[in-house]
Structure formats: C-alpha cells, structure tokens
Design a protein around this motif. Structure first.
Motif, PDB file in Angstrom:
ATOM      1  N   VAL A   1       0.806  -1.221   0.000  1.00 43.73           N
ATOM      2  CA  VAL A   1       0.000   0.000   0.000  1.00 43.73           C
ATOM      3  C   VAL A   1       0.839   1.270   0.000  1.00 43.73           C
ATOM      4  CG1 VAL A   1      -1.979  -1.111   1.077  1.00 43.73           C
ATOM      5  CG2 VAL A   1      -0.236  -0.014   2.519  1.00 43.73           C
ATOM      6  N   SER A   2       2.158   1.157   0.137  1.00 43.61           N
ATOM      7  CA  SER A   2       2.996   2.354   0.102  1.00 43.61           C
ATOM      8  C   SER A   2       4.374   1.994  -0.439  1.00 43.61           C
ATOM      9  CB  SER A   2       3.139   2.963   1.497  1.00 43.61           C
ATOM     10  OG  SER A   2       4.000   2.169   2.309  1.00 43.61           O
ATOM     11  N   PRO A   3       5.068   2.955  -1.045  1.00 44.19           N
ATOM     12  CA  PRO A   3       6.422   2.695  -1.540  1.00 44.19           C
ATOM     13  C   PRO A   3       7.369   2.242  -0.432  1.00 44.19           C
ATOM     14  CG  PRO A   3       5.561   4.725  -2.488  1.00 44.19           C
ATOM     15  CD  PRO A   3       4.582   4.297  -1.438  1.00 44.19           C
ATOM     16  N   HIS A   4       7.222   2.817   0.757  1.00 39.77           N
ATOM     17  CA  HIS A   4       8.110   2.442   1.857  1.00 39.77           C
ATOM     18  C   HIS A   4       7.968   0.961   2.178  1.00 39.77           C
ATOM     19  CE1 HIS A   4      10.388   2.680   5.556  1.00 39.77           C
ATOM     20  NE2 HIS A   4       9.343   2.214   6.250  1.00 39.77           N
ATOM     21  N   TYR A   5       6.743   0.468   2.255  1.00 41.54           N
ATOM     22  CA  TYR A   5       6.556  -0.941   2.586  1.00 41.54           C
ATOM     23  C   TYR A   5       6.875  -1.849   1.402  1.00 41.54           C
ATOM     24  CZ  TYR A   5       5.413  -0.990   7.419  1.00 41.54           C
ATOM     25  OH  TYR A   5       5.543  -0.929   8.782  1.00 41.54           O
ATOM     26  N   ALA A   6       6.783  -1.336   0.200  1.00 43.30           N
ATOM     27  CA  ALA A   6       7.264  -2.111  -0.941  1.00 43.30           C
ATOM     28  C   ALA A   6       8.782  -2.285  -0.840  1.00 43.30           C
ATOM     29  CB  ALA A   6       6.889  -1.415  -2.243  1.00 43.30           C
ATOM     30  N   ASP A   7       9.482  -1.218  -0.482  1.00 45.33           N
ATOM     31  CA  ASP A   7      10.935  -1.316  -0.298  1.00 45.33           C
ATOM     32  C   ASP A   7      11.287  -2.303   0.821  1.00 45.33           C
ATOM     33  OD1 ASP A   7      11.502   0.490  -2.297  1.00 45.33           O
ATOM     34  OD2 ASP A   7      11.596   2.226  -0.951  1.00 45.33           O
ATOM     35  N   LEU A   8      10.564  -2.222   1.951  1.00 40.80           N
ATOM     36  CA  LEU A   8      10.806  -3.146   3.058  1.00 40.80           C
ATOM     37  C   LEU A   8      10.540  -4.591   2.632  1.00 40.80           C
ATOM     38  CD1 LEU A   8       9.285  -1.338   6.186  1.00 40.80           C
ATOM     39  CD2 LEU A   8      11.697  -1.708   5.671  1.00 40.80           C
ATOM     40  N   THR A   9       9.483  -4.773   1.854  1.00 39.12           N
ATOM     41  CA  THR A   9       9.146  -6.125   1.395  1.00 39.12           C
ATOM     42  C   THR A   9      10.267  -6.698   0.543  1.00 39.12           C
ATOM     43  OG1 THR A   9       6.772  -5.654   1.460  1.00 39.12           O
ATOM     44  CG2 THR A   9       7.484  -7.457   0.031  1.00 39.12           C
ATOM     45  N   LEU A  10      10.765  -5.899  -0.379  1.00 32.90           N
ATOM     46  CA  LEU A  10      11.864  -6.365  -1.228  1.00 32.90           C
ATOM     47  C   LEU A  10      13.106  -6.664  -0.388  1.00 32.90           C
ATOM     48  CD1 LEU A  10      11.449  -3.937  -4.254  1.00 32.90           C
ATOM     49  CD2 LEU A  10      11.022  -6.393  -4.252  1.00 32.90           C
ATOM     50  N   ALA A  11      13.393  -5.803   0.587  1.00 30.85           N
ATOM     51  CA  ALA A  11      14.589  -5.995   1.414  1.00 30.85           C
ATOM     52  C   ALA A  11      14.482  -7.246   2.282  1.00 30.85           C
ATOM     53  CB  ALA A  11      14.815  -4.759   2.284  1.00 30.85           C
ATOM     54  N   LYS A  12      13.287  -7.511   2.827  1.00 31.42           N
ATOM     55  CA  LYS A  12      13.140  -8.641   3.746  1.00 31.42           C
ATOM     56  C   LYS A  12      12.973  -9.972   3.023  1.00 31.42           C
ATOM     57  CE  LYS A  12      10.815  -8.466   7.562  1.00 31.42           C
ATOM     58  NZ  LYS A  12      11.910  -8.614   8.542  1.00 31.42           N
ATOM     59  N   THR A  13      12.424  -9.958   1.808  1.00 29.31           N
ATOM     60  CA  THR A  13      12.109 -11.223   1.124  1.00 29.31           C
ATOM     61  C   THR A  13      13.074 -11.576   0.008  1.00 29.31           C
ATOM     62  OG1 THR A  13      10.653 -10.126  -0.483  1.00 29.31           O
ATOM     63  CG2 THR A  13       9.650 -10.870   1.602  1.00 29.31           C
ATOM     64  N   GLY A  14      13.699 -10.554  -0.602  1.00 29.18           N
ATOM     65  CA  GLY A  14      14.540 -10.826  -1.760  1.00 29.18           C
ATOM     66  C   GLY A  14      13.751 -11.168  -3.008  1.00 29.18           C
ATOM     67  N   TRP A  15      12.463 -10.884  -3.008  1.00 36.33           N
ATOM     68  CA  TRP A  15      11.637 -11.183  -4.180  1.00 36.33           C
ATOM     69  C   TRP A  15      12.064 -10.320  -5.368  1.00 36.33           C
ATOM     70  CZ3 TRP A  15       6.379 -10.746  -1.170  1.00 36.33           C
ATOM     71  CH2 TRP A  15       6.179 -11.924  -0.432  1.00 36.33           C
ATOM     72  N   PRO A  16      11.797 -10.793  -6.590  1.00 40.22           N
ATOM     73  CA  PRO A  16      12.126  -9.989  -7.776  1.00 40.22           C
ATOM     74  C   PRO A  16      11.383  -8.657  -7.752  1.00 40.22           C
ATOM     75  CG  PRO A  16      11.610 -12.255  -8.405  1.00 40.22           C
ATOM     76  CD  PRO A  16      11.249 -12.121  -6.946  1.00 40.22           C
ATOM     77  N   LYS A  17      12.088  -7.628  -8.143  1.00 37.56           N
ATOM     78  CA  LYS A  17      11.525  -6.276  -8.096  1.00 37.56           C
ATOM     79  C   LYS A  17      10.243  -6.151  -8.916  1.00 37.56           C
ATOM     80  CE  LYS A  17      12.967  -1.494  -9.043  1.00 37.56           C
ATOM     81  NZ  LYS A  17      14.082  -0.654  -9.533  1.00 37.56           N
ATOM     82  N   GLU A  18      10.214  -6.830 -10.056  1.00 42.40           N
ATOM     83  CA  GLU A  18       9.050  -6.701 -10.939  1.00 42.40           C
ATOM     84  C   GLU A  18       7.802  -7.387 -10.373  1.00 42.40           C
ATOM     85  OE1 GLU A  18      11.446 -10.274 -12.327  1.00 42.40           O
ATOM     86  OE2 GLU A  18      11.841  -8.195 -11.698  1.00 42.40           O
ATOM     87  N   LYS A  19       7.965  -8.182  -9.313  1.00 39.74           N
ATOM     88  CA  LYS A  19       6.830  -8.873  -8.720  1.00 39.74           C
ATOM     89  C   LYS A  19       6.080  -7.985  -7.721  1.00 39.74           C
ATOM     90  CE  LYS A  19       7.270 -13.329 -10.102  1.00 39.74           C
ATOM     91  NZ  LYS A  19       6.212 -14.268 -10.486  1.00 39.74           N
ATOM     92  N   VAL A  20       6.689  -6.881  -7.287  1.00 42.88           N
ATOM     93  CA  VAL A  20       6.114  -6.056  -6.215  1.00 42.88           C
ATOM     94  C   VAL A  20       5.699  -4.701  -6.788  1.00 42.88           C
ATOM     95  CG1 VAL A  20       6.528  -4.989  -3.972  1.00 42.88           C
ATOM     96  CG2 VAL A  20       7.572  -7.213  -4.520  1.00 42.88           C
ATOM     97  N   THR A  21       4.467  -4.319  -6.544  1.00 42.86           N
ATOM     98  CA  THR A  21       3.982  -3.024  -7.008  1.00 42.86           C
ATOM     99  C   THR A  21       3.192  -2.339  -5.904  1.00 42.86           C
ATOM    100  OG1 THR A  21       2.919  -1.917  -8.882  1.00 42.86           O
ATOM    101  CG2 THR A  21       1.763  -3.802  -7.947  1.00 42.86           C
ATOM    102  N   VAL A  22       2.893  -1.089  -6.123  1.00 34.26           N
ATOM    103  CA  VAL A  22       2.181  -0.283  -5.121  1.00 34.26           C
ATOM    104  C   VAL A  22       0.823   0.123  -5.676  1.00 34.26           C
ATOM    105  CG1 VAL A  22       2.161   1.864  -3.805  1.00 34.26           C
ATOM    106  CG2 VAL A  22       4.299   0.601  -4.109  1.00 34.26           C
ATOM    107  N   ILE A  23      -0.227  -0.253  -4.962  1.00 32.01           N
ATOM    108  CA  ILE A  23      -1.559   0.336  -5.154  1.00 32.01           C
ATOM    109  C   ILE A  23      -1.995   0.797  -3.773  1.00 32.01           C
ATOM    110  CG2 ILE A  23      -3.951  -0.009  -5.834  1.00 32.01           C
ATOM    111  CD1 ILE A  23      -3.106  -2.087  -7.807  1.00 32.01           C
ATOM    112  N   PRO A  24      -2.207   2.079  -3.588  1.00 30.50           N
ATOM    113  CA  PRO A  24      -2.440   2.595  -2.226  1.00 30.50           C
ATOM    114  C   PRO A  24      -3.790   2.169  -1.676  1.00 30.50           C
ATOM    115  CG  PRO A  24      -2.789   4.322  -3.850  1.00 30.50           C
ATOM    116  CD  PRO A  24      -2.230   3.154  -4.605  1.00 30.50           C
TER     117      PRO A  24
END
Length: 733
Positions: free
Chosen positions: A501-524
């Motif tokens: 729901v926010s860019p900050h939590y998208a960044d945290l998600t990528l940092a904590k999971t290591g998921w591919p960047k293209e798999k994570v998006t933001v819809i508020p």
C-alpha cells in the motif's frame, strides 16, 4: 463497443399522487431527475388516478412510463395499494423485464422488498424513520439494518439525516448518499421580480397541508396582528384531522373561509401553486418547536427561494447552514413573526437581503443539480465495461476470485469489482486465518481467471501451491504479515503480483524477502472521498481528531502533548478520540507494557489541568464520515505505519492532516503536513487557525487525497492490474 444502453429505473413511493404534499412532490422530482440523468423510468402509482395534476406532466416526459396497477386490472378494488400488495405488484412488474435499479420510498415497503427478488437493486429513500436515538427500539433497528443490507444505496434528504442514520444503524454507513428535495420551476414561470413591495399590502403565502404543528391556523391571524397592511394567501385542500383536538379541522376550515385578510385559493396543481407563490412577497414556513429537531428539509423553502420569495421560518442548525446565522426572518413565537414581518415590511434593504439569501440557498436544489448528483451515483454503481478487461478473458467476463479471512480493508474494492459489467466475482471467505474449506477453495481454483489473496498469510500459501498454469495470482500484503513467516514460505514464482500500500513498505518487502523487483507493485489504500466530503460543523477549526489509539505505538501520549501545548494559549482546542479502548483488545491488554502505557496516559488525562475538558472519547464505529464533520485537524503521531488511513480520511473530509515523521510518511503524504515533533505540530496548527489559513489548507489537502487516493482512482488502478496478464513493474522502487 456500441453505445451504452440507458439504465432502466423503477420508481414507487408509498404516496398518493392525487394529493399535493411533500411526498407526492418527491415522486415527481425523483422521476424528473432520473429521466434527466439519462434513465428510462417507469413510475408505478399507488392510487387510482382521480386527478392528473401531478401525473400528467410526468406522462408527457420522454423516456418516462407511468403504470397504474388499478387501470391494468392488477388490483381488485379502486383503493390505494396496501404495502403487501405493492411489494407483490412491483416484483411482478420487474419480472416482466428486470430493472437495473428500483427506487422506493417508505420504510414498511422497503422492509417487505428487502426479503424479495428486488433486494440488491434497491435505492431506498428513507424519511419515516425515528429521528432521535431514544425513539429506536429493537424492531426499528433490525428493520433498518435489513433494509440497508438489501439496498445498493440509501438516499437521504439531508446531511443531518444521513449522519444520524450512520450513527444509529452502522449497516447504513458507506451506502448512504444525499438526495435532497428537487425544485423545478414550471415552464414559463419566472422568479419574482427583485425589490420590496411598495404601495400595497404585504402578501404572505403558505402552500401545503393545514395541520396544527404547521401553525397554519396561527397564520390566519397575522393580518390582524401586523402593523403593516398584509394579507395571507393560502393554497391547499388537505385539512388535517387531529385526534387530540377534534375541533381543529372545522376551526381551520372556518378561518380559511372567513378570517379577515385571508385569501384561500383551494387546491391547485403544483405549477399553479408556484405561480401563486411567485405573485406574493413572503413565504410562511413557521412551525411548532417540536419540529425543530426534524432531520428533513421542507421543499416549500426551496421553492420559495428559487422564486425569489423570502421565507419566515424557525431557527435551526440546518436552516442556519442554509441561510446564514444572521438571516432576518428566523422566528420562534408568534410575537417573533409579527416583529420580523413588521420590520421587513418597512425596510426594503432587509427584504432584499432575505430574498437573496433564499435564492442562493435554492441553487443546489434545482433539477440540473439533482441530475448531476444522480449521474455520479449511476457512474459509481454501474461502471462502464473496459475493453482491456474483456480482452484479458478472451471476450467474456473476467472471472475474479477473492480469498481471505478478513476482508474489512477490501470491502469497497470488492463492491466495486462486483459492480463491474466485465467481471464476475466469487469469494472464498476463510473462517479464520488458518481455517479453510478446501472444497470451496478448489471450486474457486477450477473457475477463476485471477485470484486475489487479501493478506499474505496461509491463504496465499494455499493458492500458490495449487494455482493452475496460466491462472494469475495477486497477493495483497499488509504490515502484519511482513513481520511473520508466511512471506518467507511463499513460492513467489507462483505469484504474479504482490501489492503493497505504500512505496516504503514495498521497499521493506523487497529488502526482507529478496523477491524480484518486478513482482512487487504499489496500489495505495483507497479513501472513499465522496462519502467523506461533508460540510464541517461550526468550530471544527479548533477540533483535533485521533482515530484508533491501540496498540501503544499509535502514541496517544504524543497527541496529548500537542493538545496541551495548544490549550495553553487557546482553550477552545479540543482533542476528539474515536477508538475502541485498549482493554477491548484482549491480545493488547494482556501485555504488561501495553497496560502500563495506557494507565499512564489515562492518569495524565485525569490530572492535567490543561487536558481537563480538552479530551473527548467517542465510540468506535463505522460512522467516521459523520464524526469527521466536527474535526478540523487529524493527527498521526504513530511510531510507524504502513499507510495510516486516518489522516487521508481526514483530508477527504476537509480536515488538515498533521503527522509526525514516522518512517515512510513522506512517501505517502506531502511534506508540508509532516512535522519534526509535537511542538512544531502544535505551532503549525495554531498558526493555521490564527492566520486564517485553515480554509485554504483544507481545500488543498482534499484535492491531494482525491487525486492520489480517491476511491475512483484506486479502483482504476486495480482494474488496470486485473486487465493484463503480464506482471506489472513496481513504480519508483
């Protein structure tokens, strides 16, 4: 795609269109509004036609059909339809060729229809409801809850009625919209020429029913009591029989026929009644004080306003909002009426001020304004199909499955997806976080084109393990799951998109999971900006709002710092808290550190001289939009948040947000609303009020939230996401 078909609307009011009163005028205005908004309208009549005064103008409108069950032979007797017959007749008419929406007026009728085949398509206009909390009993509450559940929209005449309903019956929140009275000038009728009357008697006018609480008998005495020459013109033929005063009807009739200075015109079609009004100088809408608490608005006031005829009326908060607190024709007693009319009869400038206030108040109640309002509701309820969505499903409706244990943060999105003509939606509602019916899940897997998992929990793991090849899986991740084990266990290769729901939590998600960047998006998160946008109550600029105080990381203690600092200089500042109390959450109250925090906070509220009388706790509930009417600033003092919806909801309501700089706040909210500490926040709030910046700031805040997080914008983003097969790249990450 071809042109969109007109929506078909069925209209029925538990009203007799042979009699001219407010309910009959409602039926006429509703049909005219729906037709002007682009609907094909069928009006079903309650009573056999004895006079065409109200019906004939509707028959003449294009795209309007008037059906009389009596003339059609559906009813055995020439009497007005009882409610039970009406429910049957409406279902039969609908079965012939189903309608898109069914607009009904009358609580008992709506209660009957709520259990029938029209449920889900009802647009229910509510007036005959208890208008004070003490008048509600279990039967009334249960019936209104059933009506709300069965209605797509609840149409409320006034903001006051809408807010009262939402507070009294939580099921109405989110469905209640405004449908104020509609005023239509008859063709060829011009408003009264500007200017006070000169060289003749002052002409007063009343149109409508004659009843004790409407003070109509008292009105007939005015020509004898005024010091200026005056006559009272009375239009109508419905004299009320009062069981408590058997002599009222003959007394009222005699006054109409014989009282000095009274001109009784009898009953007339609405157009002629308005012509008679336009020929007079001042309208009379002075009523018994018992009616001051009414949550309804008299159509006669607005008709007079559109005609340029000022009105004598009671002072109420609703009327003050319409006409201004200094309107010169507010009255309470007969002496007040005489004083006001004598004064205005001798003062042309005062007369013109009153007339202009009434003209301005009526502008929002024209047929054009009503049609614009209804077009907006139609667009929300019936969104247009998207060719990209149909293409994603090979030309048919896209099959969307939604799975999760708690859908409270997805409710309006789910309503929206269900309303789309290019989607079909089914829900796999898990009984609890880990409690699931695998057979229901398998049915969804076998059917859906795309599955949305609300929460990245056991539901996401289950569907990721079993999804079909080519089937899309979308997972919406919240703060709660990010710090649990489920994301680590999720097979990300089986997931097409993770929504944060926010860019900050998208960044945290990528940092904590290591998921591919293209798999994570933001819809508020969405903000229901249209529901929240309501007029503020007087004094709101000194009222701070705080929504949700648990757990302790919400930091109510910091909000207290702010209000203490403000009240040192201005005791009008008050903190309103809308929340469950911490001991209502057992998983919070069982923690010693949480209990200690709140014990300290509440002890401080009791002991601080500056906080005494400056903190108000309001019940938790769904009536946030009504509650926010009194709030001028919404605070966010948390240690951390994934999005924090409260300031955004405040912005949509026309309040100014005030945030501390918790991690990621600047990726969601404009930095102008973010403060370095409680002292800076308090200083900014004080300056905003002192320097008269509150109106400008709240207007800017409302524009920002509507642009970025308004429900229509977030729904558009979800539609775009579901309309593509390939993964969507995360913006700005």
């Amino acid at each position: 795609m071809g042109p969109l078909l007109r929506k078909r609307a069925l209209v029925y009011g538990d009203v007799d269109l042979n009699l001219i009163d407010g309910s009959a005028i409602w039926a006429q205005g509703m049909v005219q509004t729906l037709a002007r908004a682009g609907c094909e309208v069928t009006l079903v009549l309650k009573a056999p036609v004895r006079t065409g005064r109200l019906v004939d103008p509707l028959r003449a409108l294009p795209n309007v059909t008037v059906r009389s069950p009596h003339a059609d032979g559906r009813l055995p007797a020439q009497i007005p339809m009882p409610v039970r017959w009406a429910a049957t007749v409406l279902a039969e008419v609908d079965a012939e060729d189903p309608f898109d929406l069914i607009v009904v007026r009358g609580r008992r009728l709506a209660g009957k229809l709520a259990a029938g085949p029209l449920a889900g398509r009802l647009w229910t206009y509510l007036t005959d409801v208890p208008q004070q909390a003490g008048d509600f009993d279990g039967d009334a509450f249960g019936e209104l809850r059933r009506i709300a559940d069965a209605s797509r929209l609840l149409l409320c005449q006034t903001e006051e009625l809408r807010c009262f309903l939402e507070s009294a019956v939580p099921a109405t929140a989110g469905k209640s919209v405004l449908f104020p009275p509609v005023v239509v000038l008859p063709e060829g009728l011009e408003p009264r020429a500007a200017g006070a009357p000169e060289g003749r008697a002052l002409k007063l006018v009343y149109t409508g029913k004659f009843a004790p609480r409407w003070n109509t008998y008292e009105m007939t005495r005015l020509p004898r009591l005024l010091s200026v020459d005056a006559e009272v013109h009375m239009v109508g033929d419905k004299v009320h029989d009062d069981p408590g005063d058997p002599g009222y009807a003959p007394r009222m009739q005699a006054a109409l026929e014989t009282a000095p200075g009274v001109v009784w015109h009898g009953g007339h079609p609405r157009a002629e009644a308005m012509r008679l009004t336009a020929a007079c100088d001042i309208g009379l809408s002075w009523r018994h004080p018992e009616l001051d608490a009414s949550l309804e608005l008299s159509t006669k006031l607005l008709e007079c306003g559109l005609l340029g005829v000022p009105v004598v009326l009671n002072r109420t908060p609703m009327h003050e909002r319409l006409f201004g607190v200094d309107y010169p024709l507010f009255v309470a007693t007969e002496d007040d009426v005489v004083t006001a009319l004598d004064k205005i009869g001798l003062n042309p400038d005062l007369y013109e001020l009153a007339a202009e206030r009434c003209r301005a108040a009526a502008e929002d109640y024209t047929l054009e304004a009503a049609a614009r309002r209804v077009k907006g509701y139609l667009a929300e309820v019936f969104p247009e199909p998207d060719p990209a969505v149909l293409a994603a499903a090979g030309g048919r409706k896209l099959r969307v499955g939604v799975a999760g244990h708690d859908l409270k943060f997805f409710t309006r999105l789910l309503d929206y997806l269900r309303s789309r003509p290019d989607m079909e939606v089914r829900v796999d509602h898990w009984a609890a976080l880990k409690a699931h019916d695998p057979e229901r899940g398998q049915e969804l897997l076998d059917w859906a084109d795309v599955i949305i998992c609300e929460w990245c929990g056991p539901n996401a793991l289950w569907y990721a393990e079993r999804k079909r090849p080519g089937q899309r899986l979308v997972v919406r991740l919240h703060r709660f799951e990010l710090y649990a084990d489920w994301p680590r266990k999720l097979d990300i290769d089986s997931v097409d998109q993770v929504i944060c729901v926010s860019p900050h939590y998208a960044d945290l998600t990528l940092a904590k999971t290591g998921w591919p960047k293209e798999k994570v998006t933001v819809i508020p998160n969405w903000v229901d900006d249209r529901q929240l946008d309501r007029p503020k109550l007087a004094g709101a600029e000194h009222h701070l709002g705080f929504i949700g105080i648990a757990p302790s990381r919400k930091r109510l203690d910091l909000a207290l710092d702010v209000v203490e600092e403000l009240r040192r200089d201005d005791p009008r500042f008050t903190l309103f808290v809308k929340s469950k109390l911490p001991w209502e959450y057992w998983w919070i109250w069982q923690k010693p550190e949480e209990r200690a925090h709140y014990e300290k906070v509440f002890h401080r509220i009791r002991r601080s001289p500056l906080l005494s009388g400056g903190v108000v706790f309001d019940d938790y509930g769904r009536d946030v939009a009504a509650w926010l009417r009194r709030i001028g600033f919404v605070l966010s003092t948390s240690d951390d948040e994934s999005f924090h919806l409260a300031p955004a909801e405040g912005m949509a309501s026309g309040a100014v947000p005030a945030l501390l700089n918790w991690p990621g706040a600047d990726t969601i909210y404009d930095t102008r609303w973010i403060h370095t500490g409680t002292s800076a926040m308090a200083a900014s709030i004080a300056d905003t009020v002192r320097l008269d910046r509150w109106e400008a700031d709240r207007t800017l805040a409302r524009e920002q939230v509507r642009r970025d997080y308004g429900l229509a914008e977030v729904c558009r983003q979800w539609t775009d996401l579901l309309a593509v097969r390939a993964p969507v790249a995360a913006p700005g990450i």
